[in-house]
Structures are given as C-alpha cells and as structure tokens.
Design an enzyme around this catalytic site. Sequence first.
Site, PDB file in Angstrom:
ATOM      1  CB  ALA A 131     -37.302  25.225 -16.757  1.00 16.25           C
ATOM      2  CD1 TRP A 189     -29.617  23.830 -19.263  1.00 18.87           C
ATOM      3  CD2 TRP A 189     -30.748  22.189 -18.261  1.00 18.87           C
ATOM      4  NE1 TRP A 189     -29.383  23.922 -17.916  1.00 18.87           N
ATOM      5  CE2 TRP A 189     -30.070  22.925 -17.271  1.00 18.87           C
ATOM      6  CE3 TRP A 189     -31.537  21.104 -17.860  1.00 18.87           C
ATOM      7  CZ2 TRP A 189     -30.144  22.612 -15.921  1.00 18.87           C
ATOM      8  CZ3 TRP A 189     -31.611  20.801 -16.524  1.00 18.87           C
ATOM      9  CH2 TRP A 189     -30.920  21.543 -15.562  1.00 18.87           C
ATOM     10  CE  LYS A 240     -34.234  28.444 -14.197  1.00 19.10           C
ATOM     11  NZ  LYS A 240     -32.832  28.435 -14.377  1.00 19.10           N
ATOM     12  CG  ASP A 275     -37.124  20.832 -18.704  1.00 18.25           C
ATOM     13  OD1 ASP A 275     -37.738  21.410 -17.793  1.00 18.25           O
ATOM     14  OD2 ASP A 275     -35.870  20.855 -18.807  1.00 18.25           O
TER      15      ASP A 275
HETATM   16  C1  LMR Z   1     -29.302  27.659 -16.997  1.00 14.00           C
HETATM   17  O1  LMR Z   1     -29.504  26.988 -18.017  1.00 14.00           O
HETATM   18  O2  LMR Z   1     -28.481  28.586 -16.953  1.00 14.00           O
HETATM   19  C2  LMR Z   1     -30.102  27.379 -15.754  1.00 14.00           C
HETATM   20  O3  LMR Z   1     -31.066  26.401 -15.998  1.00 14.00           O
HETATM   21  C3  LMR Z   1     -29.241  27.086 -14.597  1.00 14.00           C
HETATM   22  C4  LMR Z   1     -28.602  25.741 -14.655  1.00 14.00           C
HETATM   23  O4  LMR Z   1     -28.753  25.010 -13.674  1.00 14.00           O
HETATM   24  O5  LMR Z   1     -27.941  25.409 -15.644  1.00 14.00           O
END
Ligand code: LMR
Length: 393
Positions: free
Chosen positions: A209, A127, A242, A207
């Site tokens: 999420a 991410w 989420k 992590d």
């Molecule tokens: C994403 O990856 O789209 C979500 O986790 C929102 C974000 O804050 O990036």
Amino acid sequence: MFETLKPAAPDGILALMSLYRDDPRAGKIDLGVGVYRDETGATPVMRAVREAERRLHETQASKTYLGLAGDTAFNALMIGLVLGEDADRTRLRAAQTPGGTGALRQLADLVRLARPDATVWTPDPTWPNHLPILRAAGLKIASFPYYDPAEGITFDAAVAALNNAVSGDVVLLHGCCHNPTGADLSLDQWAAIADLAVERGLVPFVDIAYQGFGQGLDEDAAGVRLLAARVPEMLVAASCSKNFSVYRDRVGAAILLGRNAAEADAAYSQLLGVGRGIWSMPPDHAAACVRIVLEDEALRAEWQAELDTVRARMLALRQGFAEALRRASNSDRFDFIAGQRGMFSRLGLTPDEVTRLRDEHGVYIVGDSRFNVAGLPGDRLDDLAARIVAVLP
Ligand code: LMR
C-alpha cells in the site's frame, strides 16, 4: 430488526480524525490516520495526477461501463509497476479495485472459494483493518510474531510459527513500509519466506500500500518481486491511495499469480465474479488518471519526481524527530525511528501514555502509539518531543 444490533466499536484509526477535528486547541498535532502531508499540513493533489485529470476531462467521451476488471490498460500497468517489467505475465492476472481494501477483500473471498479451510497467517502487529476484512470473507485467522520493540523484526519466531501452517494456508505480508511498525523484511528474509512457502505449500498474500514511500519504487517492490519469481501461487493487493495521493477516489489492484495460465484464468474469472457480487464494476476516475500517468513517459517521470520528494521529506522528518527525541529524553530510546521506513513507526508508549498525550498535550497518535511520519511538524519537532517526554514516567 435493528433492535438486535449494538453500536459497532469505533475504528481505532478513523475515530481519531473526528476527535482531532473537534479539538479546539491551537497547538494540536495530528499524527493519526495515514495520509501524506506536506510542510504546510496539506495533502495536495499531485501535479501529474492533476494533469491526468485535465486530460481525462478533455478526452473522456463516455462514462459507460468498462467491465468487471475495470480498465484493462490500468491493470497491465499495475502488474508492471508492482511486479516489474520482467514478471511472467502468462501466469499473472490483475483486476482494478476500489482501493487496496477492495483488493484485499476480493482476494480474501477468492481464497475462501478456493480453500474454505485455509488459515490466513497475519503478522503481529498488522494493520488493524486486515482482521475484519479477512473475517468478513469467512476465513480463519492465525498470527505470527513479527516485531518486538527491543529486538526489531522477530524473524526466527515468525518462521517457527509459520512452521505450524499447513499446505494451502495463506501468509499475509506487508510488501514494504510495514504498517504500523515501519520495520521491513530484508531481501534475505524475503528469500527465506519464499523457501518456506515453496517447501510447505503456503500461498503468500502481499499487501503493498506504500510502494515508493520507503526506499524507492523498485526497491520497495523487491520482496514481492522475489516471491513472484519463486513461488507457484501468490496474491497481491496493491493500493494507489498513497503513492498517487488519490485516497478518497479509491483505486487499487487485485493481482493473482497462478501455477499456469489455465489455472490463472480460472481463478481470475472467479475473482471477477467476487467483485460482481460486491461492487459489480470498480470506480473508474482515479484508475484512469493512474493509467494516464503511467503510460505517458513525461507524466510518469514527473510523478516519480514528486514521489521522490515525498519520500525524502519523510526520511528527513524521521531523522529530525529521532534527534529531537534524543535531546528531549537524553537517551537513545527513540533512535530506531530514523532507521525505519515508510509512513509509520510506533513510539512504544503505553495506552495510558497515548491517552495523556492526546488529552493533556493535544498530540493525536493511534492507541498502539503508531504515529504518521508525514504529519510531524518539521518546525516544531522539539516542542513535540517535549510533549512526548512529558508523559513518560
Ligand atoms: C492507515 O493505516 O492509517 C491508513 O491505511 C488509513 C486506513 O484506512 O486505516
């Protein structure tokens, strides 16, 4: 003083939200930011959460401070939800945080306090926001290869890279529904990571999420639970954004596992001190709602049923999209989409193809060609597949 500052580079994911909003084309399709959408394109408040809000509204007599850890009942419930009811709570501590991002930052700062020289090893890809969060905490960052479009998870290369980590280094892992690839470790691979962590003195930092978006609440937590049963120390950043659909209300949990109760207590007091220096005390509303849902058997069952529907919808969309792409491209190039899990996969397009998809066809995906599975228009998959194939060479 501000003359010293240059405009910040826009966030690659969030910038898409405003680009999409400003696009006047009727047939535009938003597959950017990771929010769940139902078949009407809405991101509804979950029924169980709505009912929890109603009860909260009726019973909440005060909004006075709860303390640095937030709602302690919420924290205890989050340990159970993420790490299972059998987890060894004598060594576990949890603090309520503003979203999963708050948990990541609070735990990263704790790492910095405990081991200022530690390197955090992050999967490549990961991410994108992981990196600024870790940097803001002043930590050194290295990466290990995680995924290759042709090969899938590059586990041997990951282990080879992690063999360069030194005792006290931290390994960041996605608990489930890897963002951006949708490719998750098998239980055997989690077990191998546990062995590596124990042998080399590495601290896993998980992590999680998207618990419940992959294969199920317990199935998605199997890896993190396996680690917690085997490693001496661990950090877990959990998000409720989420799976409770409470995105903008911001709630998550920072969980730590210590070698023993005394070390866990000392680390926890430092963790709370970190929070005090950033947000003082965490926001309450969504945490209180999550607590109400999790502690009431009927509401919890309703929430789980809603989550099952969400997951089933995304699985069906994955299947349908892979089939539509197979028809449009006349190849099996995109079949992998059906086998991956969670909210994201990557199409494997070049940055130029991603831009053309947006500019010429009104389809918004992230620059690395990540798309939000829940944003796929179930009734227009062939049309979408045709637009994607149109930008291929
Ligand atoms: C994403 O990856 O789209 C979500 O986790 C929102 C974000 O804050 O990036």
